[in-house]
Design an enzyme around this catalytic site. Structure first.
Site, mmCIF file in Angstrom:
data_model
loop_
_atom_site.group_PDB
_atom_site.id
_atom_site.type_symbol
_atom_site.label_atom_id
_atom_site.label_comp_id
_atom_site.label_asym_id
_atom_site.label_seq_id
_atom_site.Cartn_x
_atom_site.Cartn_y
_atom_site.Cartn_z
ATOM 1 N N TYR A 1 -11.454 -9.317 -0.283
ATOM 2 C CA TYR A 1 -10.894 -9.493 1.069
ATOM 3 C C TYR A 1 -12.038 -9.838 2.014
ATOM 4 O O TYR A 1 -13.026 -9.094 2.095
ATOM 5 C CB TYR A 1 -10.188 -8.207 1.513
ATOM 6 N N ASP B 1 2.489 -6.719 2.121
ATOM 7 C CA ASP B 1 1.459 -5.967 2.848
ATOM 8 C C ASP B 1 2.032 -4.725 3.543
ATOM 9 O O ASP B 1 1.394 -4.143 4.419
ATOM 10 C CB ASP B 1 0.692 -6.832 3.853
ATOM 11 N N ASN C 1 -2.952 -1.143 10.546
ATOM 12 C CA ASN C 1 -3.951 -1.675 11.445
ATOM 13 C C ASN C 1 -3.447 -2.831 12.294
ATOM 14 O O ASN C 1 -4.245 -3.598 12.791
ATOM 15 C CB ASN C 1 -5.120 -2.188 10.580
ATOM 16 N N HIS D 1 0.831 -1.206 0.000
ATOM 17 C CA HIS D 1 0.000 0.000 0.000
ATOM 18 C C HIS D 1 0.864 1.254 0.000
ATOM 19 O O HIS D 1 2.033 1.213 0.396
ATOM 20 C CB HIS D 1 -0.876 0.060 1.254
HETATM 21 C C1 0GY Z 1 -4.381 -5.451 4.397
HETATM 22 C C2 0GY Z 1 -5.148 -5.750 5.587
HETATM 23 C C3 0GY Z 1 -5.924 -4.912 6.305
HETATM 24 C C4 0GY Z 1 -6.386 -3.648 5.888
HETATM 25 C C5 0GY Z 1 -6.841 -3.367 4.661
HETATM 26 O O1 0GY Z 1 -7.910 -2.026 3.124
HETATM 27 C C6 0GY Z 1 -7.523 -2.122 4.283
HETATM 28 O O2 0GY Z 1 -7.706 -1.250 5.130
HETATM 29 O O3 0GY Z 1 -6.720 -4.238 3.681
HETATM 30 C C7 0GY Z 1 -6.409 -5.414 7.606
HETATM 31 O O4 0GY Z 1 -6.715 -4.584 8.487
HETATM 32 O O5 0GY Z 1 -6.499 -6.649 7.790
HETATM 33 O O6 0GY Z 1 -4.313 -6.273 3.494
HETATM 34 O O7 0GY Z 1 -3.807 -4.367 4.295
#
Ligand code: 0GY
Length: 301
Positions: free
Chosen positions: A153, A253, A258, A29
């Site tokens: 997801y 990742d 989080n 990200h």
């Molecule tokens: C990841 C996992 C998480 C968060 C997100 O989009 C997101 O906020 O995917 C998580 O909190 O498990 O893959 O980044």
């Protein structure tokens, strides 16, 4: 909203495992910087800023060549930080965006031009508010002609309810983090079997074998060794890699949004790879052939 965060590890160890040439980190990200690209008002957590330059530096340090940058929920459907990173990547990054039903064809074409190749549907209840499935199906039908796919997801307990929706999607479907199995349950038990069977019966479904740090109960490896490397996740990831070697992807990742208790060392995450893809051939498929086929299909590799 969660007020705080754990900062990512700014000096990860140098991995002992060397990814094959051309390796792709297919799940990472960029966040903000918030002053330039504000976080979404509807977000459920606020991440640390994690810039494109920091991501590209990590890519080089870990021995990877390319990134697939995934829009996370804290940026909602505002893909500006993602697009900015793609445009500055010198064509070494492709993207997974989040779009709403109201997205225009021109906006989709602009995202495509920037390097977006998929849209992400998130069903993790702690991260997003509910979106009706008819809306998501409509979005999937609109992005399919662009050659995009859908990334999903969800948590393993929700798969029984979601399975029919996933298998009806008109595109390739990539599942984040193996559908988040409960690794305290047996690898050949009914819960993980449902996921494996879905992949077996539907050759358009792929899986990322990522995020041992989110799934592990046994915990991280010691900083100086691999012996204990998220060992409870290994049988799950290995099973997927060995059963579907042509439909698996891997990603760091980074910057690990989080996470509340443990921030992984990205170098040790790379050292996890040979535990789950145990031969050079499996490693090449996981890290090079498969992500290139999905995200850079126009390029010979
Ligand atoms: C990841 C996992 C998480 C968060 C997100 O989009 C997101 O906020 O995917 C998580 O909190 O498990 O893959 O980044």
């Amino acid at each position: 909203m969660t007020p705080g965060w754990l900062a990512f590890d700014a000096s990860p160890s140098q991995p002992r495992f060397r990814p094959p040439p051309g390796a792709v980190d297919a799940h990472c990200h960029v966040f903000g910087p918030g002053a330039q690209f504000p976080y979404a008002p509807e977000r459920k957590y606020t991440p640390c800023d994690a810039s494109k330059d920091q991501l590209f530096a990590l890519r080089d340090r870990l021995g990877f060549s390319r990134n697939v940058i995934v829009q996370a929920t804290c940026h909602g459907s505002d893909n500006r930080a993602l697009v900015d990173a793609l445009k500055h990547s010198k064509a070494k990054a492709r993207g997974v965006a989040t779009v709403k039903r109201s997205v225009t064809n021109t906006e989709l074409e602009e995202l495509n031009e920037a390097g977006v190749r998929a849209t992400r549907f998130n069903f993790v209840k702690r991260l997003v508010d509910f979106t009706p499935k008819e809306e998501l199906l409509e979005i999937a039908q609109r992005i399919a002609p662009l050659g995009w796919h859908v990334v999903v997801y969800f948590e393993a307990v929700d798969l029984p309810e979601l399975r029919d929706f996933f298998t009806a999607l008109p595109t390739t479907v990539v599942v984040d983090h193996m559908g988040r199995p409960d690794v305290t349950k047996p690898v050949d038990g009914p819960e993980f079997e449902l996921f494996v069977n879905m992949m077996r019966e539907h050759p358009n479904i792929w899986s990322k074998v990522s995020c041992p740090e989110r799934l592990s109960v046994s915990g991280p490896p010691a900083r100086d060794g691999e012996q204990n490397a998220y060992r409870d996740v290994v049988p799950f990831a290995r099973r997927i890699v060995e059963t579907f070697p042509d439909r698996v992807l891997w990603g760091t990742d980074w910057p690990h949004p989080n996470l509340k208790n443990h921030m992984p060392d990205d170098g040790l995450l790379v050292d996890f790879i040979p535990h789950i893809a145990t031969t050079p051939e499996l490693q090449r498929k996981l890290l090079v052939d498969n992500p290139m086929r999905l995200y850079w299909p126009e390029e010979p590799f």
